[in-house]
Design an enzyme around this catalytic site. Structure first.
Site, PDB file in Angstrom:
ATOM      1  N   ASN A   1      -5.236  -0.944  -8.278  1.00 54.10           N
ATOM      2  CA  ASN A   1      -4.773  -1.512  -9.552  1.00 54.10           C
ATOM      3  C   ASN A   1      -5.917  -1.982 -10.444  1.00 54.10           C
ATOM      4  O   ASN A   1      -5.837  -1.867 -11.663  1.00 54.10           O
ATOM      5  CB  ASN A   1      -3.813  -2.684  -9.285  1.00 54.10           C
ATOM      6  CG  ASN A   1      -2.435  -2.207  -8.873  1.00 54.10           C
ATOM      7  OD1 ASN A   1      -2.011  -1.135  -9.268  1.00 54.10           O
ATOM      8  ND2 ASN A   1      -1.752  -2.989  -8.067  1.00 54.10           N
TER       9      ASN A   1
ATOM     10  N   ASN B   1       1.210   2.568 -14.799  1.00 57.53           N
ATOM     11  CA  ASN B   1       1.992   3.647 -14.186  1.00 57.53           C
ATOM     12  C   ASN B   1       1.899   4.955 -14.971  1.00 57.53           C
ATOM     13  O   ASN B   1       1.930   6.042 -14.386  1.00 57.53           O
ATOM     14  CB  ASN B   1       3.463   3.226 -14.059  1.00 57.53           C
ATOM     15  CG  ASN B   1       3.655   2.173 -12.980  1.00 57.53           C
ATOM     16  OD1 ASN B   1       2.834   2.052 -12.069  1.00 57.53           O
ATOM     17  ND2 ASN B   1       4.727   1.405 -13.076  1.00 57.53           N
TER      18      ASN B   1
ATOM     19  N   GLU C   1      -3.054  24.447  -0.803  1.00 60.60           N
ATOM     20  CA  GLU C   1      -4.464  24.703  -1.084  1.00 60.60           C
ATOM     21  C   GLU C   1      -5.292  23.419  -1.196  1.00 60.60           C
ATOM     22  O   GLU C   1      -6.493  23.428  -0.948  1.00 60.60           O
ATOM     23  CB  GLU C   1      -4.610  25.543  -2.359  1.00 60.60           C
ATOM     24  CG  GLU C   1      -4.215  26.991  -2.167  1.00 60.60           C
ATOM     25  CD  GLU C   1      -4.444  27.819  -3.425  1.00 60.60           C
ATOM     26  OE1 GLU C   1      -5.599  28.196  -3.669  1.00 60.60           O
ATOM     27  OE2 GLU C   1      -3.460  28.050  -4.143  1.00 60.60           O
TER      28      GLU C   1
END
Length: 286
Positions: free
Chosen positions: A53, A75, A101
């Protein structure tokens, strides 16, 4: 995670872990929770993307000019990175990279699967009209510590592998030139046992932003996923906080009341110490 691992053993399991920030803390027992979680999920996750954060808060504050970043701002930035990682599932592209991948190209050994995430360009909506960044510019920005979504300095470690996921107005020729320019920099060091180093994905769909949000709409963007030995720095901070509390057995009774045993804490701490040693070993030369 354990149940998912058993029921879908052949599926790639990607995990986004929000690690404790160096200075900002949402809970006092955060170090306990983080080390216990890392220990319990390490065998069941194929790729773990680390974010914290404080790193994202700093990006919002310094790069986007948001005085007091909200959870929505934080977010949305994480959402851009997640969206870039899953773009190939939703849109066709000239050089798509599927989820399997990531694992194949970024994880040299099963336990060495903790990746740092970087996104560029991070431009505020106000300055969008003044800045037009080339493929070379956004690629260079990915190797800038200030664009990383977790607080650990990649210059203190060595890269084992990088995956560059481009979106929007990007052509392979420009990507090859940008990667060649990065390889010539002394500040970007790779381990000597992995000479190739770069995996590239290109998707023609440019990133989308929330109307009225902090991020500017851009013609091209890149998300870099990298496996770097410097991630040990994030764990070292965590270890220190864990050790301070565990030495006094502080707050332990709340966990033992729920049925946990004290041995589980020491076992989790030893596992993280072993993981750090594994990463340090990766960075050593022959």
């Amino acid at each position: 995670m354990e149940k998912l691992s058993m029921e879908y053993s052949r599926k790639t399991k990607l995990e986004f872990s929000v690690y404790p920030a160096p200075r900002i803390s949402a809970a006092i027992v955060e170090p306990y929770n983080s080390i216990l979680t890392t220990h319990s999920t390490i065998e069941h996750s194929d790729c773990t993307f680390l974010v914290d954060n404080e790193a994202i808060y700093d990006i919002c504050h310094h790069k986007l000019g948001v005085e007091c970043p909200s959870y929505a701002s934080i977010n949305r930035l994480i959402g851009q990175a997640v969206s870039s990682i899953t773009t190939s599932l939703r849109f066709e592209g000239p050089l798509n990279v599927d989820l399997i991948e990531f694992q194949t190209n970024l994880v040299p050994y099963p336990r060495i699967h903790f990746l740092t995430t970087t996104f560029a360009p991070i431009i505020s909506a106000e300055s969008a009209y003044r800045e037009e960044l080339s493929v070379c510019d956004i690629t260079a920005a990915c190797f800038d510590f200030s664009n990383q979504l977790v607080k650990c300095d990649p210059r203190l470690g060595k890269y084992m592998a990088c995956c560059l996921l481009y979106r929007g107005d990007v052509v392979p020729k420009d990507v090859n030139s940008a990667i060649a320019a990065m390889k010539s920099r002394n500040s970007v060091q790779f381990v000597d046992w992995c000479p190739t180093g770069f995996k590239v994905g290109i998707n023609s769909q440019p990133p989308t932003v929330m109307p009225g949000g902090d991020l500017a709409k851009v013609q091209r963007a890149v998300c870099m996923l990298s496996n770097n030995t410097a991630v040990v720095e994030a764990w070292a901070r965590l270890d220190h906080k864990f050790d301070l509390m565990y030495a006094k057995r502080a707050f332990l009774h709340w966990y033992t009341r729920e049925g946990m045993e004290e041995d589980e804490f020491s076992e989790a701490r030893e596992d993280l110490a072993a993981l750090e040693k594994d990463y340090e070993e990766m960075g050593r030369s022959f």
